[in-house]
Design an enzyme around this catalytic site. Structure first.
Site: not given
Ligand code: DON
Length: 346
Positions: A83, A86, A208, A260, A278
């Site tokens: 993320s 983003k 994405y 978050y 994450v």
């Molecule tokens: O969308 C997803 O499930 C992962 N690629 C999460 C990415 C992440 O770091 C959480 N997002 N805010």
């Protein structure tokens, strides 16, 4: 020496770092040694590839807006950006479409909810902001290109400009994201229902999943952050990564929504625009001064790197980096390093 404004502080930081290099490295090494034994947190395991991360990996990198690098630990260990991508994709969308068309599709309000919550604004049907998955997928949908390969190439080139090197996608993470991304697909279909994303939503989702799977290091995150701190120009290559007028929007959204559902407390306690992922990365920007990149895979209950949060808190307090710090009374960078202003400042 003339009385210093906050900008003077910034100048001092940049000018003093050369002679302050040893103390700064020492501070980072001391922080690293103190937080390395922390065993709290859990490595992300929603896909097996992320669960393979070594919980002991830990790197702290700081790059000043004029390109000086201070690091401790595993700053060259690769991991997926997740993320942290983003805000940068949001920047590319702003560059492609301009502010108002992007705002028509994605809002800028914090949700206070988890990043993967299935929630849209009840009135506009827009996702609340580009830092939650719904907003990030809607933003990916906006990335321009004559076809899908060109859109992917533009995305990778954009990250390359921020990192100052060519970047690559971790294919096994990408494939796993794609195989397991049912919730993201559900969010995308909900947005298609409301006309928020275009019918090419499969491409938006692919893009994405790919952006989340870009491989970076803590060093790269600090360079990316330093590029934003430097008004959008990479401090070493001199290449512009984003038009300057959009940098403030990236930083604003990171400030209000980047961590978050911990974003409010982060803004209150740490006060540095930041984004976490994450994979264990945290990228933080002190505008005009420096970029911070931290990598440590164990995450807290909100999905933020445990060691990363603690190190950023301590750096913010120690150096007076909170964006609403007033007066810099006794704990700023200025007080840490006693060297002369360099000639280039004035
Ligand atoms: O969308 C997803 O499930 C992962 N690629 C999460 C990415 C992440 O770091 C959480 N997002 N805010």
């Amino acid at each position: 020496m003339a009385e210093l404004t906050n900008n003077g502080e910034i100048d001092l930081l940049l000018g003093r770092m050369k002679s302050a290099a040893a103390p700064m490295r020492g501070i980072l090494q001391e922080l690293h040694a103190r937080y390395a034994p922390v065993t709290e947190g859990k490595v992300a395991d929603y896909i097996p590839e992320l669960a393979k991360a070594d919980p002991n990996w830990f790197g702290i990198s700081i790059v000043t807006a004029d390109g000086q690098v201070f690091e401790a630990g595993d700053c060259l260990q690769s991991f997926t950006i997740q993320s942290v991508s983003k805000p940068f994709i949001y920047g590319l969308a702003l560059e492609d479409l301009g502010l108002e068309p992007v705002l028509a599709r994605v809002g800028v309000e914090p949700t206070g909810e988890a990043f993967n919550s299935i929630v849209l604004d009840e009135v506009s049907n827009r996702p609340f902001n580009p830092m939650v998955n719904a907003g990030a997928i809607a933003t990916s949908d906006l990335i321009a290109g004559k076809d899908f390969p060109e859109r992917v190439t533009r995305m990778l080139d954009m990250f390359g400009r921020y990192c100052g090197r060519k970047v690559h996608i971790d294919n096994s993470v990408f494939m796993s994201e794609r195989l397991t991304g049912h919730r993201n697909r559900a969010i995308a279909h909900l947005m298609l229902n409301f006309g928020i994303v275009s019918p090419r939503l499969d491409e938006a989702l692919e893009l994405y999943f790919q952006q989340c799977s870009v491989l970076v290091t803590a060093h790269d995150l600090a360079m990316m952050a330093a590029t934003l701190a430097n008004g959008g120009v990479h401090p070493v290559t001199g290449e512009r990564a984003i038009p300057q007028q959009y940098v403030k929007y990236l930083l604003s959204i990171m400030h209000s929504c980047g961590m978050y559902d911990y974003a409010g407390e982060w803004a209150f306690r740490v006060g540095i625009p930041a984004k976490s992922g994450v994979g264990g990365g945290i990228l933080a920007v002190v505008p005009g001064q420096l970029g911070i990149g931290i990598f440590s895979p164990p995450l807290d209950a909100k999905g933020n790197s445990v060691r990363g949060v603690r190190v950023c808190k301590e750096l913010s307090e120690k150096f007076g980096l909170h964006c609403f710090e007033s007066g810099f009374t006794g704990r700023s960078i200025r007080d840490q390093f006693t060297v002369q202003r360099s000639g280039r400042q004035g």
